[in-house]
Design a protein around this motif. Structure first.
Motif, mmCIF file in Angstrom:
data_model
loop_
_atom_site.group_PDB
_atom_site.id
_atom_site.type_symbol
_atom_site.label_atom_id
_atom_site.label_comp_id
_atom_site.label_asym_id
_atom_site.label_seq_id
_atom_site.Cartn_x
_atom_site.Cartn_y
_atom_site.Cartn_z
ATOM 1 N N VAL A 167 5.760 -6.096 -7.615
ATOM 2 C CA VAL A 167 4.933 -6.432 -6.440
ATOM 3 C C VAL A 167 3.590 -5.695 -6.581
ATOM 4 O O VAL A 167 3.576 -4.495 -6.849
ATOM 5 C CB VAL A 167 5.640 -6.005 -5.126
ATOM 6 N N PRO A 168 2.461 -6.408 -6.423
ATOM 7 C CA PRO A 168 1.157 -5.744 -6.574
ATOM 8 C C PRO A 168 1.016 -4.542 -5.624
ATOM 9 O O PRO A 168 1.472 -4.605 -4.489
ATOM 10 C CB PRO A 168 0.150 -6.845 -6.199
ATOM 11 N N MET A 169 0.398 -3.476 -6.148
ATOM 12 C CA MET A 169 0.304 -2.232 -5.377
ATOM 13 C C MET A 169 -1.129 -1.733 -5.277
ATOM 14 O O MET A 169 -1.889 -1.831 -6.245
ATOM 15 C CB MET A 169 1.040 -1.104 -6.109
ATOM 16 N N THR A 170 -1.442 -1.164 -4.123
ATOM 17 C CA THR A 170 -2.662 -0.368 -3.979
ATOM 18 C C THR A 170 -2.231 1.038 -3.598
ATOM 19 O O THR A 170 -1.430 1.213 -2.673
ATOM 20 C CB THR A 170 -3.565 -0.940 -2.867
ATOM 21 N N ILE A 171 -2.726 2.020 -4.332
ATOM 22 C CA ILE A 171 -2.464 3.412 -3.965
ATOM 23 C C ILE A 171 -3.564 3.852 -3.014
ATOM 24 O O ILE A 171 -4.751 3.789 -3.345
ATOM 25 C CB ILE A 171 -2.448 4.322 -5.218
ATOM 26 N N ARG A 172 -3.147 4.262 -1.828
ATOM 27 C CA ARG A 172 -4.117 4.745 -0.839
ATOM 28 C C ARG A 172 -4.059 6.273 -0.810
ATOM 29 O O ARG A 172 -2.975 6.851 -0.786
ATOM 30 C CB ARG A 172 -3.797 4.177 0.545
ATOM 31 N N ALA A 198 -1.970 -0.836 -10.814
ATOM 32 C CA ALA A 198 -2.262 -0.570 -9.391
ATOM 33 C C ALA A 198 -3.746 -0.245 -9.236
ATOM 34 O O ALA A 198 -4.350 0.375 -10.121
ATOM 35 C CB ALA A 198 -1.417 0.591 -8.894
ATOM 36 N N ASN A 199 -4.324 -0.678 -8.135
ATOM 37 C CA ASN A 199 -5.695 -0.237 -7.841
ATOM 38 C C ASN A 199 -5.637 0.862 -6.788
ATOM 39 O O ASN A 199 -4.565 1.172 -6.262
ATOM 40 C CB ASN A 199 -6.601 -1.406 -7.439
ATOM 41 N N PHE A 237 0.874 -1.176 0.000
ATOM 42 C CA PHE A 237 0.000 0.000 0.000
ATOM 43 C C PHE A 237 0.909 1.223 0.000
ATOM 44 O O PHE A 237 1.801 1.328 0.861
ATOM 45 C CB PHE A 237 -0.828 0.081 1.292
ATOM 46 N N LEU A 238 0.701 2.126 -0.933
ATOM 47 C CA LEU A 238 1.514 3.346 -0.952
ATOM 48 C C LEU A 238 0.588 4.559 -0.987
ATOM 49 O O LEU A 238 -0.338 4.608 -1.798
ATOM 50 C CB LEU A 238 2.439 3.349 -2.175
ATOM 51 N N ASP A 239 0.838 5.508 -0.112
ATOM 52 C CA ASP A 239 -0.004 6.715 -0.049
ATOM 53 C C ASP A 239 0.442 7.739 -1.079
ATOM 54 O O ASP A 239 1.634 8.026 -1.189
ATOM 55 C CB ASP A 239 0.140 7.396 1.318
ATOM 56 N N ILE A 296 -9.237 2.777 -13.795
ATOM 57 C CA ILE A 296 -8.465 2.346 -12.614
ATOM 58 C C ILE A 296 -9.390 1.580 -11.672
ATOM 59 O O ILE A 296 -10.515 2.024 -11.376
ATOM 60 C CB ILE A 296 -7.840 3.571 -11.904
ATOM 61 N N GLU A 297 -8.893 0.440 -11.229
ATOM 62 C CA GLU A 297 -9.726 -0.425 -10.378
ATOM 63 C C GLU A 297 -9.774 0.104 -8.946
ATOM 64 O O GLU A 297 -8.763 0.542 -8.399
ATOM 65 C CB GLU A 297 -9.135 -1.836 -10.398
#
Ligand code: SF4
Ligand code: SF4
Ligand code: SF4
Length: 302
Positions: free
Chosen positions: A216-221, A249-250, A182-184, A296-297
């Protein structure tokens, strides 16, 4: 040679978390952060220094804490932060009301792993594991390196939540050890980012690209705050950045809440609390619609 440390400064461990990734997880909050986000809900994470926390509403005035203090402070009445207090925790031990606590304590990797290991079955059956958070967990990369090695040996899945403000080269060996990151991203305008967090966004956006390149799979928070970053222009620019640089990225929007105020009070830094406006569901859905229009998901763990 990568540096390791068998001890680290832990803010707290949160068991049975279902909001920090897949399955049931234990979130390990590591202390230290270079940003100073004006909406930060974890101000105890700003430094690694141990500090006494006081929950005034729980105190019954029994004064047991005062008799326990070896340097004659009156924990329930003293001004905080207090440079004289050594955060020895003697007053915490005698307070039956749990009105006192120590934030940010040194923990050994072996003790921490032993505690986590007990929940290995829950992790396995739920598809969960551990999530490193903070603060900025990568600032304690030496400690993380040891923990990640042990979790790998035990077959425990590791995720991380990062603000992106760290030296990538120092931690690049760790990135592939995570199954999700998770990356902000807080603001696309570096000047505004600096005004609201104390630092520009260049390092964070560069690190976002470098992490993405590892596969590496990422989620942008995105912590979404009406006065800060919820305007259409910023949401559009964030969507464009993701589409161009992090196309698989989602994203997850984390609406601002004022619950962190209690922490500022308990640390004696209430004057540093800045109230913002919590977005409405309609405002959040509008921002999600913009991201969706870019293909974007969306994902929601919180
Ligand atoms: S021991 Fe706890 S409840 Fe008693 S005065 Fe101190 S802080 Fe308050
Ligand atoms: S943490 Fe130790 S030094 Fe600080 S007030 Fe409590 S007993 Fe005194
Ligand atoms: S990055 Fe996170 S921990 Fe650091 S100041 Fe901002 S909100 Fe707080």
């Amino acid at each position: 040679m990568e540096e390791c440390s068998n001890t680290g400064i832990v803010i707290q461990m949160q068991d049975y978390s279902i909001h920090d990734g897949d399955g049931v997880r234990t979130t390990i909050f590591l202390a230290g952060c270079k940003l100073r986000c004006q909406w930060c809900a974890n101000p105890e994470s700003w430094t690694t220094k141990s500090k006494l926390v006081f929950y005034r509403h729980k105190c019954i005035g029994c004064m047991k804490c005062a008799t326990a203090c070896p340097i004659d402070l009156i924990p329930c009445k003293m001004e905080r932060p207090n440079d004289t207090c050594t955060a020895c925790g003697k007053c915490v031990e005698v307070c039956t009301q749990k009105a006192l606590d120590i934030a940010c304590t040194e923990k050994s990797a072996s003790a921490l792993v032993k505690k986590i290991e007990r929940d290995a079955l829950f992790f396995r059956y739920s598809g969960g594991g551990v999530t490193f958070s903070g603060g900025e967990p990568f600032l304690q990369h030496k400690f993380m390196r040891v923990l990640l090695g042990k979790f790998e040996e035990l077959g425990i899945d590791s995720w991380v939540e990062t603000c992106g403000h760290f030296d990538f080269e120092t931690v690049q060996d760790l990135i592939p050890k995570f199954s999700h990151i998770f990356l902000d991203i807080k603001h696309m305008d570096s000047e505004k980012h600096k005004n609201f967090t104390g630092c520009g966004n260049e390092l964070i956006l560069e690190n976002a690209k470098k992490i993405y390149a590892t596969g590496v799979p990422m989620t942008i928070r995105i912590p979404t705050i009406v006065e800060v970053n919820l305007d259409d222009e910023n949401i559009e620019k964030t969507a464009q950045f993701i589409l161009k640089n992090l196309p698989t990225a989602n994203i997850e929007l984390l609406p601002y809440h004022a619950l962190g105020k209690a922490k500022y009070i308990s640390l004696g830094i209430e004057d540093k609390f800045i109230p913002f406006t919590t977005p409405t569901a309609a405002q959040i859905n509008h921002a999600y619609d913009i991201f969706k229009s870019y293909g974007i998901e969306i994902i929601e763990y919180r």
